[in-house]
Design a protein around this motif. Structure first.
Motif, PDB file in Angstrom:
ATOM      1  N   GLY A 102      78.249  28.861  23.756  1.00  0.00           N
ATOM      2  CA  GLY A 102      76.564  28.738  23.409  1.00  0.00           C
ATOM      3  C   GLY A 102      76.303  27.485  23.197  1.00  0.00           C
ATOM      4  N   ILE A 103      76.962  26.603  22.453  1.00  0.00           N
ATOM      5  CA  ILE A 103      76.910  25.238  22.137  1.00  0.00           C
ATOM      6  C   ILE A 103      76.896  24.505  23.551  1.00  0.00           C
ATOM      7  N   ARG A 104      77.796  24.594  24.366  1.00  0.00           N
ATOM      8  CA  ARG A 104      78.006  23.791  25.752  1.00  0.00           C
ATOM      9  C   ARG A 104      76.894  24.124  26.721  1.00  0.00           C
ATOM     10  N   ALA A 105      76.232  25.727  26.553  1.00  0.00           N
ATOM     11  CA  ALA A 105      75.010  25.998  27.355  1.00  0.00           C
ATOM     12  C   ALA A 105      73.978  25.172  26.794  1.00  0.00           C
ATOM     13  N   MET A 106      73.989  25.184  25.427  1.00  0.00           N
ATOM     14  CA  MET A 106      72.570  24.477  24.993  1.00  0.00           C
ATOM     15  C   MET A 106      72.669  23.078  25.255  1.00  0.00           C
ATOM     16  N   ALA A 108      74.073  21.633  27.672  1.00  0.00           N
ATOM     17  CA  ALA A 108      73.615  21.548  29.390  1.00  0.00           C
ATOM     18  C   ALA A 108      72.143  21.806  29.495  1.00  0.00           C
ATOM     19  N   GLY A 109      71.361  22.060  28.345  1.00  0.00           N
ATOM     20  CA  GLY A 109      69.926  22.289  28.747  1.00  0.00           C
ATOM     21  C   GLY A 109      69.583  23.598  29.014  1.00  0.00           C
ATOM     22  N   LYS A 110      70.375  24.731  28.663  1.00  0.00           N
ATOM     23  CA  LYS A 110      70.046  25.944  29.081  1.00  0.00           C
ATOM     24  C   LYS A 110      70.024  26.777  27.692  1.00  0.00           C
ATOM     25  N   ASP A 111      69.010  27.773  27.838  1.00  0.00           N
ATOM     26  CA  ASP A 111      68.943  28.791  26.783  1.00  0.00           C
ATOM     27  C   ASP A 111      69.980  29.848  26.946  1.00  0.00           C
ATOM     28  N   TYR A 112      70.431  30.346  25.797  1.00  0.00           N
ATOM     29  CA  TYR A 112      71.756  30.916  25.800  1.00  0.00           C
ATOM     30  C   TYR A 112      71.479  32.386  25.136  1.00  0.00           C
ATOM     31  N   PHE A 113      71.952  33.451  25.703  1.00  0.00           N
ATOM     32  CA  PHE A 113      71.805  34.939  25.271  1.00  0.00           C
ATOM     33  C   PHE A 113      73.171  35.475  25.497  1.00  0.00           C
ATOM     34  N   THR A 114      73.665  35.655  24.005  1.00  0.00           N
ATOM     35  CA  THR A 114      75.257  36.074  23.876  1.00  0.00           C
ATOM     36  C   THR A 114      74.999  37.846  23.339  1.00  0.00           C
ATOM     37  N   ASP A 115      76.075  38.556  23.634  1.00  0.00           N
ATOM     38  CA  ASP A 115      76.405  39.701  23.290  1.00  0.00           C
ATOM     39  C   ASP A 115      76.540  39.523  21.703  1.00  0.00           C
ATOM     40  N   LYS A 116      76.270  40.752  20.969  1.00  0.00           N
ATOM     41  CA  LYS A 116      76.597  40.449  19.441  1.00  0.00           C
ATOM     42  C   LYS A 116      78.218  40.663  19.437  1.00  0.00           C
ATOM     43  N   THR A 117      78.802  40.419  18.211  1.00  0.00           N
ATOM     44  CA  THR A 117      78.413  39.536  17.111  1.00  0.00           C
ATOM     45  C   THR A 117      78.195  38.123  17.876  1.00  0.00           C
ATOM     46  N   PRO A 118      77.106  37.341  17.459  1.00  0.00           N
ATOM     47  CA  PRO A 118      77.005  35.821  17.785  1.00  0.00           C
ATOM     48  C   PRO A 118      78.042  34.983  17.335  1.00  0.00           C
ATOM     49  N   PHE A 119      78.713  35.335  16.182  1.00  0.00           N
ATOM     50  CA  PHE A 119      79.849  34.305  15.487  1.00  0.00           C
ATOM     51  C   PHE A 119      80.937  35.231  14.901  1.00  0.00           C
ATOM     52  N   THR A 120      81.928  34.521  14.593  1.00  0.00           N
ATOM     53  CA  THR A 120      82.737  35.300  13.913  1.00  0.00           C
ATOM     54  C   THR A 120      83.086  34.316  12.396  1.00  0.00           C
ATOM     55  N   SER A 121      82.623  33.210  12.523  1.00  0.00           N
ATOM     56  CA  SER A 121      82.468  32.563  11.093  1.00  0.00           C
ATOM     57  C   SER A 121      81.402  31.854  10.644  1.00  0.00           C
ATOM     58  N   LEU A 122      81.108  31.573   9.284  1.00  0.00           N
ATOM     59  CA  LEU A 122      79.982  30.868   9.060  1.00  0.00           C
ATOM     60  C   LEU A 122      79.951  29.283   9.486  1.00  0.00           C
ATOM     61  N   GLU A 123      81.231  28.847   9.685  1.00  0.00           N
ATOM     62  CA  GLU A 123      81.134  27.442  10.238  1.00  0.00           C
ATOM     63  C   GLU A 123      80.653  27.390  11.859  1.00  0.00           C
ATOM     64  N   LYS A 129      73.539  26.195  14.755  1.00  0.00           N
ATOM     65  CA  LYS A 129      72.116  25.733  13.984  1.00  0.00           C
ATOM     66  C   LYS A 129      71.928  24.468  14.526  1.00  0.00           C
ATOM     67  N   ALA A 130      72.986  23.519  14.144  1.00  0.00           N
ATOM     68  CA  ALA A 130      72.680  22.060  14.666  1.00  0.00           C
ATOM     69  C   ALA A 130      72.546  21.800  15.934  1.00  0.00           C
ATOM     70  N   ALA A 131      73.090  22.764  16.903  1.00  0.00           N
ATOM     71  CA  ALA A 131      73.017  22.575  18.192  1.00  0.00           C
ATOM     72  C   ALA A 131      71.717  22.814  18.651  1.00  0.00           C
ATOM     73  N   VAL A 132      71.045  23.921  18.032  1.00  0.00           N
ATOM     74  CA  VAL A 132      69.823  24.439  18.521  1.00  0.00           C
ATOM     75  C   VAL A 132      68.555  23.182  17.733  1.00  0.00           C
ATOM     76  N   LYS A 133      68.951  22.833  16.820  1.00  0.00           N
ATOM     77  CA  LYS A 133      67.958  21.591  16.411  1.00  0.00           C
ATOM     78  C   LYS A 133      68.074  20.376  17.342  1.00  0.00           C
ATOM     79  N   ARG A 134      69.232  20.259  17.663  1.00  0.00           N
ATOM     80  CA  ARG A 134      69.503  19.093  18.507  1.00  0.00           C
ATOM     81  C   ARG A 134      69.136  19.187  20.015  1.00  0.00           C
ATOM     82  N   THR A 135      69.049  20.275  20.283  1.00  0.00           N
ATOM     83  CA  THR A 135      68.769  20.359  21.867  1.00  0.00           C
ATOM     84  C   THR A 135      67.303  21.096  22.063  1.00  0.00           C
ATOM     85  N   GLY A 136      66.676  21.891  21.029  1.00  0.00           N
ATOM     86  CA  GLY A 136      65.604  22.284  21.077  1.00  0.00           C
ATOM     87  C   GLY A 136      65.804  23.853  22.121  1.00  0.00           C
ATOM     88  N   ARG A 137      67.096  24.298  22.454  1.00  0.00           N
ATOM     89  CA  ARG A 137      67.310  25.433  23.104  1.00  0.00           C
ATOM     90  C   ARG A 137      67.348  26.683  22.423  1.00  0.00           C
TER      91      ARG A 137
END
Length: 363
Positions: A102-106, A108-123, A129-137
């Motif tokens: 997802g971070i690579r996709a964002m 690259a300027g793409k919006d990202y749609f992932t299956d659940k679960t979206p993460f396996t760690s809080l890290e 979150k940082a990538a969304v803020k940085r890229t606006g995707r």
């Protein structure tokens, strides 16, 4: 795809196109979970154009193009990420790999749609979150047990219209059929799937936040166990949790891999919602021993007792709303804050869970 197996269950609905052909191009990357087919079905029915696919496994790609023969097979992930015509990446990677993709996709300027679960760690969540803020995707999540179930969609409409007053309690049951012989190796490795509360528990927590109108919640208690699968020591075949939301509403849910072979579908998923003026019960996939069809909703309020058989009658508005959100940079389908909060809470429930090593522990 099969009603017997949750991993290959891919709902289809009525087309409800919100864009013209070729106006919104989607590419699929990472075909590790069969939910990618439900995700693509929903986007196509809403008018999205499935333009390209990439997975390093040619067998997975061959199965995919059997279902979607017009899709172009890309030679690499990079070919898709650098294609300026692609608006959205849809992906069902191994859960532990979803965040990095997802971070690579964002980036690259793409919006990202992932299956659940979206993460396996809080890290991973913090990096996203940082990538969304940085890229606006967008980093959107396919919480299919609400978004791709017509009775669950209609329950949301009833609640929004005040049919049961203010929601004060949500109980969710999410049993699944294991079919271990059909599962990939990663499915049984906790580092890869994240744990049962992180994985299928994410559906339940997301529904609670949505139906109860909570923007946050606290995990009061959670527990997990492997009761019946010693051959897979890292598998958790049972989990439950209790939450209280910032509205004061509460939730209890349980999820498991113990659906018996005699059930006509992969799981008897049910949701019970109590409001100050009424109740709703959802029988999502089957009405046991009565109707093999799903999408039954039972409403009781001051107007009486009501049964709604909703299969084929409501549709799945999330997908069209997501497409329009990507185009107009709005948040009608799901807010980013909601998606991330549901992810955070399922990770916390998993992290805090008491592990019951056998049935002896509860005697």
């Amino acid at each position: 795809m099969g009603k017997q197996d949750g991993m290959t269950y891919a709902p289809k609905g009525k087309p409800n196109k919100v864009v013209q052909p070729e106006d919104f191009l989607v590419a699929a990357i990472a075909l590790d979970h069969g939910h990618i087919y439900g995700m693509c079905n929903g986007l196509i029915e809403a008018g999205g154009t499935l333009a390209a696919v990439y997975d390093p496994d040619p067998e997975k790609v061959a199965r995919f193009i059997d279902v979607y023969p017009s899709v172009r097979v890309a030679s690499s992930e990079s070919e898709i990420l650098t294609d300026p015509s692609i608006h959205l990446i849809a992906a069902a990677a191994i859960p532990s790999e979803r965040a990095n993709l997802g971070i690579r996709a964002m980036e690259a300027g793409k919006d990202y749609f992932t299956d659940k679960t979206p993460f396996t760690s809080l890290e991973q969540l913090e990096l996203a979150k940082a990538a969304v803020k940085r890229t606006g995707r967008k980093y959107m999540v396919y919480f299919s047990e609400r978004l791709h179930v017509e009775s669950a969609v209609y329950a949301g409409e009833l609640i929004a219209n005040g049919a049961i007053g203010d929601v004060i309690q949500v109980t969710g049951f999410g049993p699944h059929r294991l079919q271990a012989e059909n599962r990939p190796e990663w499915f049984f490795q906790k580092d890869n799937y994240g744990g049962i509360l992180c994985d299928i528990g994410s559906h339940q927590i997301e529904q609670f936040l949505f139906y109860a109108g909570c923007s946050d919640a606290q995990i009061l208690h959670s527990k997990v166990a492997n009761y019946a699968n010693p051959a897979f020591p890292e598998l958790e075949d049972y989990g439950d949790a209790t939450l209280v939301g910032n509205t004061g509403a509460t939730q209890f849910f349980k999820v498991d891999w113990h659906t018996p072979d005699g059930l006509s579908t992969w799981g008897d998923g049910r949701t019970f919602i109590t409001g100050t003026k009424g109740t709703i019960e959802l029988r999502k996939y089957v009405d046991v021993a009565r109707e093999k069809s799903g999408d039954h909703l039972y409403l009781v309020n001051q107007d009486g007792e009501h049964h709604f058989s909703l299969q084929g009658k409501v549709g799945y508005p999330f997908f069209g709303e997501l497409i329009l959100d990507c185009i107009h940079r709005t948040e009608r389908a799901m807010t980013q804050a909601h998606a991330f909060k549901a992810a955070e809470l399922c990770l916390l429930a998993q992290q805090q869970a008491v592990h019951l090593t056998s049935r002896e522990n509860v005697r």
